[in-house]
Scaffold this motif. Structure first.
Motif, PDB file in Angstrom:
ATOM      1  N   LEU A  37     -37.769  64.907  48.577  1.00 47.84           N
ATOM      2  CA  LEU A  37     -37.549  66.154  47.839  1.00 47.84           C
ATOM      3  C   LEU A  37     -37.234  67.336  48.754  1.00 47.84           C
ATOM      4  CD1 LEU A  37     -40.360  65.868  45.162  1.00 47.84           C
ATOM      5  CD2 LEU A  37     -37.932  66.231  44.655  1.00 47.84           C
ATOM      6  N   ASN A  38     -37.289  67.157  50.054  1.00 51.84           N
ATOM      7  CA  ASN A  38     -37.132  68.289  50.973  1.00 51.84           C
ATOM      8  C   ASN A  38     -35.854  68.220  51.790  1.00 51.84           C
ATOM      9  OD1 ASN A  38     -37.907  66.078  52.462  1.00 51.84           O
ATOM     10  ND2 ASN A  38     -39.224  67.237  53.866  1.00 51.84           N
ATOM     11  N   VAL A  39     -34.811  67.579  51.234  1.00 52.71           N
ATOM     12  CA  VAL A  39     -33.564  67.427  51.985  1.00 52.71           C
ATOM     13  C   VAL A  39     -32.377  67.990  51.213  1.00 52.71           C
ATOM     14  CG1 VAL A  39     -34.321  65.490  53.399  1.00 52.71           C
ATOM     15  CG2 VAL A  39     -33.379  65.034  51.135  1.00 52.71           C
ATOM     16  N   THR A  40     -32.642  68.961  50.320  1.00 52.78           N
ATOM     17  CA  THR A  40     -31.659  69.731  49.541  1.00 52.78           C
ATOM     18  C   THR A  40     -30.967  68.937  48.428  1.00 52.78           C
ATOM     19  OG1 THR A  40     -29.729  69.428  51.030  1.00 52.78           O
ATOM     20  CG2 THR A  40     -31.239  71.256  51.515  1.00 52.78           C
ATOM     21  N   ASP A  41     -31.390  67.727  48.180  1.00 54.71           N
ATOM     22  CA  ASP A  41     -30.901  66.978  47.020  1.00 54.71           C
ATOM     23  C   ASP A  41     -31.524  67.588  45.752  1.00 54.71           C
ATOM     24  OD1 ASP A  41     -29.764  65.063  45.376  1.00 54.71           O
ATOM     25  OD2 ASP A  41     -30.891  63.371  46.195  1.00 54.71           O
ATOM     26  N   ASP A  42     -30.857  67.383  44.620  1.00 51.04           N
ATOM     27  CA  ASP A  42     -31.377  67.888  43.353  1.00 51.04           C
ATOM     28  C   ASP A  42     -32.684  67.186  42.994  1.00 51.04           C
ATOM     29  OD1 ASP A  42     -30.853  69.328  40.654  1.00 51.04           O
ATOM     30  OD2 ASP A  42     -31.213  67.244  40.094  1.00 51.04           O
ATOM     31  N   ALA A  43     -33.700  67.973  42.641  1.00 49.39           N
ATOM     32  CA  ALA A  43     -35.029  67.407  42.392  1.00 49.39           C
ATOM     33  C   ALA A  43     -35.029  66.441  41.221  1.00 49.39           C
ATOM     34  CB  ALA A  43     -36.034  68.526  42.156  1.00 49.39           C
ATOM     35  N   THR A  44     -34.212  66.710  40.216  1.00 50.78           N
ATOM     36  CA  THR A  44     -34.161  65.808  39.059  1.00 50.78           C
ATOM     37  C   THR A  44     -33.648  64.436  39.473  1.00 50.78           C
ATOM     38  OG1 THR A  44     -33.816  67.645  37.540  1.00 50.78           O
ATOM     39  CG2 THR A  44     -33.193  65.453  36.765  1.00 50.78           C
ATOM     40  N   ARG A  45     -32.635  64.415  40.331  1.00 45.43           N
ATOM     41  CA  ARG A  45     -32.124  63.127  40.817  1.00 45.43           C
ATOM     42  C   ARG A  45     -33.177  62.410  41.646  1.00 45.43           C
ATOM     43  NH1 ARG A  45     -26.844  66.001  41.972  1.00 45.43           N
ATOM     44  NH2 ARG A  45     -27.639  66.339  44.085  1.00 45.43           N
TER      45      ARG A  45
END
Length: 270
Positions: free
Chosen positions: A53-61
């Motif tokens: 969750l801490n690598v700038t990906d969308d949290a929903t994905r």
């Protein structure tokens, strides 16, 4: 390798292919393995089963990907906020929020132990060493995130001590040391290699091109053996060289970010 249809966490089935996981044997009644990049819903550069969750990906994905990992494990997976330390969290039930949904983190820690079936544990990595542990007879499982600092400061002995306190016998523990940056590729300054090797001599290494390096998986294996763990398996895949797995160093060389894969373990529900 095992793959199964994945749930979206609400009773539905996601459209993408199911996760590809390298399964390891940690004893009867234990399910364990290491995820690869394959089988998620994230686009490039996190392509595709990014669990971080801490690598700038969308949290929903990311939460959808975590639901897929939970489906493979047949248990909801608990992750911690990893800080390269030695703190250990012990769980006796699946962590949930006030609405009954899985939590994103069980707190700041680099190791987690569980003592009941149906509680999945996950450790996130992208060059650091994921460690899976189980005493099947005692009903205790654990995970550890062994980065350079955590390994040097003793995260492996710390998680084994918490497992022992929970009823495990270290001599009965099986361990799987997962894919990570290898000692031929993990180049570091000479002073850093010397500092880590002072605490963990087995980590001292040299790259294939002759510069100072650290062999973190060798350090993990040495700690496990020294503690008396009788069955240690090393999945000998280098994340920097093997693009089945996420690698922070490989991505940084290309000027981009990347995702996180996971080591997963749970006591199976009878």
């Amino acid at each position: 390798m095992n793959a199964r249809p994945a749930s979206d966490g609400r009773g539905g089935v996601l459209d993408a292919a199911p996760p590809v996981v390298l399964e390891v044997d940690l004893g009867p009644g234990v399910r364990a393995g290491f995820t690869t990049r394959t089988g998620g819903v994230s686009p490039e550069p996190w392509d595709s089963l990014n669990l971080g969750l801490n690598v700038t990906d969308d949290a929903t994905r990311v939460r959808s990907n975590r639901a897929r990992a939970s489906t493979w494990l047949e248990a909801p997976v608990a992750f911690s906020s990893q800080v390269h330390g030695t703190d250990v969290v012990r769980l006796g039930s699946p962590p949930r929020d006030a609405d009954g949904a899985p939590v994103d983190s069980v707190g700041e820690a680099d190791a987690i132990v569980a003592t009941v079936p149906g509680v999945g544990l996950g450790v996130l990595v992208a060059d650091c060493v994921p460690v899976l542990l189980a005493d099947a007879a005692a009903g205790v499982v654990g995970v550890a995130h062994a980065g350079r600092r955590g390994l040097a400061h003793g995260v492996v002995p710390a998680v084994l001590e918490e497992m022992r306190a929970a009823g495990a016998r270290v001599g009965n523990v099986r361990a799987a040391v997962g894919p990570s940056a290898c000692g031929r590729c993990y180049e570091v300054p000479a002073t850093m290699r010397d500092d880590v090797a002072l605490a963990r001599p087995a980590t001292r290494s040299t790259t294939s091109w002759g510069t100072p390096a650290l062999d973190l998986p060798a350090g993990v294996v040495a700690d496990l053996v020294a503690a008396g763990v009788g069955d240690v398996v090393h999945v000998d895949a280098c994340t920097i060289e093997d693009d089945r797995f996420f690698s922070h160093r490989r991505a940084a060389r290309g000027g981009t970010t990347t995702g996180r894969f996971a080591g997963l373990v749970a006591l199976s529900v009878a």
